[in-house]
Design an enzyme around this catalytic site. Structure first.
Site, PDB file in Angstrom:
ATOM      1  N   GLU A 429       0.917  -1.362   0.012  1.00  0.00           N
ATOM      2  CA  GLU A 429      -0.106   0.047  -0.058  1.00  0.00           C
ATOM      3  C   GLU A 429       0.844   1.199   0.002  1.00  0.00           C
ATOM      4  O   GLU A 429       1.730   1.438   0.921  1.00  0.00           O
ATOM      5  CB  GLU A 429      -0.854  -0.080   1.469  1.00  0.00           C
ATOM      6  CG  GLU A 429      -1.553   1.288   1.395  1.00  0.00           C
ATOM      7  CD  GLU A 429      -2.143   1.615   2.735  1.00  0.00           C
ATOM      8  OE1 GLU A 429      -1.732   0.774   3.748  1.00  0.00           O
ATOM      9  OE2 GLU A 429      -2.718   2.653   3.303  1.00  0.00           O
ATOM     10  N   ASP A 506      -0.526  -0.988   6.058  1.00  0.00           N
ATOM     11  CA  ASP A 506      -0.360  -0.480   7.552  1.00  0.00           C
ATOM     12  C   ASP A 506      -1.272  -1.164   8.675  1.00  0.00           C
ATOM     13  O   ASP A 506      -2.508  -1.606   8.163  1.00  0.00           O
ATOM     14  CB  ASP A 506      -0.635   1.061   7.411  1.00  0.00           C
ATOM     15  CG  ASP A 506       0.293   1.862   6.747  1.00  0.00           C
ATOM     16  OD1 ASP A 506       1.731   1.301   6.686  1.00  0.00           O
ATOM     17  OD2 ASP A 506       0.312   3.139   6.445  1.00  0.00           O
ATOM     18  N   ASP A 508      -3.168   0.011  10.381  1.00  0.00           N
ATOM     19  CA  ASP A 508      -4.397   1.194  10.688  1.00  0.00           C
ATOM     20  C   ASP A 508      -5.702   0.806  10.095  1.00  0.00           C
ATOM     21  O   ASP A 508      -5.889  -0.317   9.145  1.00  0.00           O
ATOM     22  CB  ASP A 508      -3.842   2.404  10.584  1.00  0.00           C
ATOM     23  CG  ASP A 508      -3.670   2.860   9.336  1.00  0.00           C
ATOM     24  OD1 ASP A 508      -3.816   1.852   8.379  1.00  0.00           O
ATOM     25  OD2 ASP A 508      -3.083   3.871   8.991  1.00  0.00           O
TER      26      ASP A 508
END
Ligand code: TTJ
Length: 641
Positions: A429, A506, A508
């Site tokens: 990403e 990530d 998150d």
């Protein structure tokens, strides 16, 4: 030591010997010692209550994840028999200490445990640090308890002690999975709820009460689905535009009970779920095949009768006819066999014949009386056939144009080696992390494909949109196997260029979302990649600890941090990584790319299915969004090892 005690010890030893194989090779009995196997303990216990329901006695099942990490399964059935068994002890003891005896005394024809690992409560007992039983039966509450499969309650004349009287009947089991056996002992609520909801749809007269008392997200859900699989299909389609009613039929052939429900929606894919004896078959199998074959045949003959297909026209193919179909096929088979990568593919030929026969009879019965519905389905098939022909063209163009353009589109940094069983591709990403990864990687075996921002949600898009999406095109090209809708067809796994496809996002919310979208893409268009275990999620560390004296250390989760704090005397600085972009190339290599040091989580088909939005409904309505599922899994993956 009294004589009685001596006998007790002898019988303990016997029990130990009886259940020892289970503790020695748990995977043989429950599939794995990861999350899946762990959750399986609950299903294995609960299946007994479902059996009791099928026998006509139990209306409610309560499943509770307790604050202390144990699980409780309770039902209002007749209660496990506690009387004297011919072996000279309480019958309940025999159930929990004899391998393969299962909990079934009246040999119910349909053992709900679906054949996968249906070996019953003794296995759960063997793999639990303790298992505590209360049986309410004939006015009394009897109590028994085991530790790692060994009984700790002394019998009185071969019978269980009682703890008072009651008017109620039922069985209550509380157990704690043994941390010596399992990689992690934290049950996965999302997956369990999904399974409970499924069970409720398949048993319309049953109510299942779920409670999660563990925190931080306390939760209660009740699953009761009086409309059965009709409700299942209706709810799967809840957010979609329906173009037919839900069609329902059932029947019996060759001793196999068949039940189907399906509905067409204005979408571009099919979603057919197969169940055998109440257990979901992720890889489909003969029941699905039987349905598809007969459905295609009958609908093609309707199309000819109605003049939509002329004499010279070729038949619609099955995928055309099922385009937009959502369906559930549930059978009860007295002796199911399973095959496939994950042993979830129903293998019995007679299931195909039985489902085929019932389907053929019943859909003709239905469509003869519902011509408008028939027309809607055939119009949909016709549209799909046209699109298919266009697509075939588009696909040839796509593949021929892009075959050798990996690097020309500037994205894929391919690896040098052509030894596919050693090669890996990281889907990364963000451009900055992608850049670092390109520098950091082992060029010989590691390819990097950076993707930007959000990729397309394939559930919401038509196939031509999916194929037009640049990120997806690049992935299809890079993997080298093409793609398919549904099982197999144009997808050729033997052409796969990498042994591992590793999603690197990530830790998150955005990263989890991207991982979800990618999993959905693979699940829809390349499920074989997942079945064959080629898809992984990279687990970068959350922290770096740098002591004033000594070596720095990467910490992959909060538990590792806690441990570090405990074991580490003296000062240290702690750096929390927020994203992959914060790491330089060297750190990225050390923590996330280097095969010797990194952590990967292998994606199972259940993970992918849960990520896919068609099962959103199975998660309940007022619960946290799906991304929590990935988090929950990701965190535990890091705890494994
Ligand atoms: C067997 O035949 C006589 C009447 O009771 C039948 C029975 O075994 N019922 C039964 C077993 N209900 N519930 C269970 C059961 C429930 C749990 C949670 C766990 C186990 C192993 C069995």
């Amino acid at each position: 030591m009294t004589e009685k005690k001596q006998n007790y010890d002898e019988s303990s030893i016997q029990v130990l010997e009886g259940l020892e194989p289970v503790r020695r090779r748990p995977g043989m009995y429950i599939g794995s010692t990861g999350t899946k196997g762990l959750n399986h303990l609950i299903y294995e216990i609960m299946d007994n209550s479902v059996d009791e329901h099928l026998a006509g006695y139990c209306k409610n099942i309560f499943v509770t994840l307790e604050a202390d990490g144990s699980a409780t399964v309770e039902d209002d059935g007749r209660g496990i028999p506690v009387g004297m068994h011919e072996k000279g002890v309480s019958a309940e003891r025999v159930v929990f200490t004899t391998l393969h005896a299962g909990g079934k005394f009246d040999s119910s024809v349909y053992k709900t445990s679906g054949g996968l690992h249906g070996v019953g409560s003794s296995v759960v007992n063997a793999l639990s640090s303790y298992l505590d039983i209360k049986v309410m039966r004939e006015g009394l509450i009897s109590h028994d308890r085991y530790e790692r499969g060994v009984p700790t309650v002394e019998l009185i004349n071969g019978l269980l002690p009682t703890e008072g009287r009651t008017r109620k009947t039922g069985t209550k089991i509380n157990f704690a999975p043994d941390p010596e056996i399992f990689d992690s002992v934290r049950f996965k609520a999302e997956e369990i709820k999904s399974r409970l909801h499924e069970t409720a749809y398949l048993n319309p007269e049953l109510t299942i009460h779920f409670k999660d008392n563990r925190g931080p997200f306390f939760e209660e859900q009740t699953y009761h689905e009086p409309d059965g699989i009709v409700g299942f299909v209706r709810d799967m389609n809840a957010s979609k535009e329906a173009i037919t009613q839900v069609v329902y039929f059932k029947g019996e052939a060759e001793d196999i009970q068949v039940e189907c429900a399906f509905q067409y929606v204005n979408e571009f894919h099919e979603d057919l779920l197969g169940f055998c004896n109440n257990i979901y078959n992720a890889e489909g199998g003969m029941h699905i095949t039987g349905f598809k074959t007969m459905f295609t045949q009958v609908m093609n003959s309707y199309a000819r009768e109605m003049g939509m297909l002329k004499e010279k026209d070729a038949n619609y193919n099955g995928a055309d006819i099922r385009n937009g179909m959502t369906g559930v096929i549930s059978i009860k088979h007295p002796d199911p066999r399973f095959e496939g990568q994950t042993k979830t593919k129903l293998d019995n030929q007679d299931a195909a014949r039985a489902v085929g026969k019932v389907t053929s009879d019943e859909i003709q019965h239905y469509f003869d009386r519902n011509i408008e519905e028939l027309k809607a389905v055939l119009a949909q098939a016709d549209k799909a056939a046209k699109i298919r022909k266009e697509e075939a063209k588009a696909k040839t163009n796509l593949l021929s144009k892009q075959k050798y353009s990996f690097d020309s589109n500037g994205k894929l940094a391919n690896c040098i080696s052509k030894e596919t069983d050693k090669c890996e591709i990281f889907i990364v990403e963000g451009d900055s992390a992608g850049g670092s990864a390109k520098t950091a990687r082992d060029r010989k075996y590691q390819a990097i494909l950076p993707i930007r921002g959000k990729i397309l949600n394939v559930e919401k898009a038509s196939i031509d949109k999916v194929l037009a999406n640049a990120e997806i095109k690049t992935m299809i090209n890079a993997f080298g196997c093409g793609f398919s809708e549904g099982y197999g067809q144009d997808f050729d796994i033997t052409k796969l260029r990498y042994d591992k496809i590793i999603i690197m996002a990530d830790a998150d919310v955005d990263g989890a979302h991207i991982a979800t979208l990618l999993l959905t893409l693979f699940y829809r268009f390349m499920p074989e990649l997942i079945f064959q275990g080629h898809v992984y999620i990279a687990m970068p560390p959350l922290y770096k600890a740098q002591p004033s004296k000594g070596e720095e250390e990467y910490l992959y989760d909060d538990r590792a941090l806690e441990k570090y704090r405990k074991n580490h005397k003296g000062n240290f600085t702690l750096q929390r990584y927020k994203g992959l972009g914060e790491m330089d190339a060297e750190q990225l290599w050390e923590t996330t790319l280097d095969p010797a040091r990194r952590r990967l989580k292998q994606v199972s088909i259940d993970d992918a299915r849960l990520a896919s939005s068609t099962t959103e409904l199975l998660m309940g309505n007022d619960v946290p969004p799906r991304r929590d599922f990935i988090y929950e899994h990701a965190r535990d993956a890091a705890l494994d090892v």
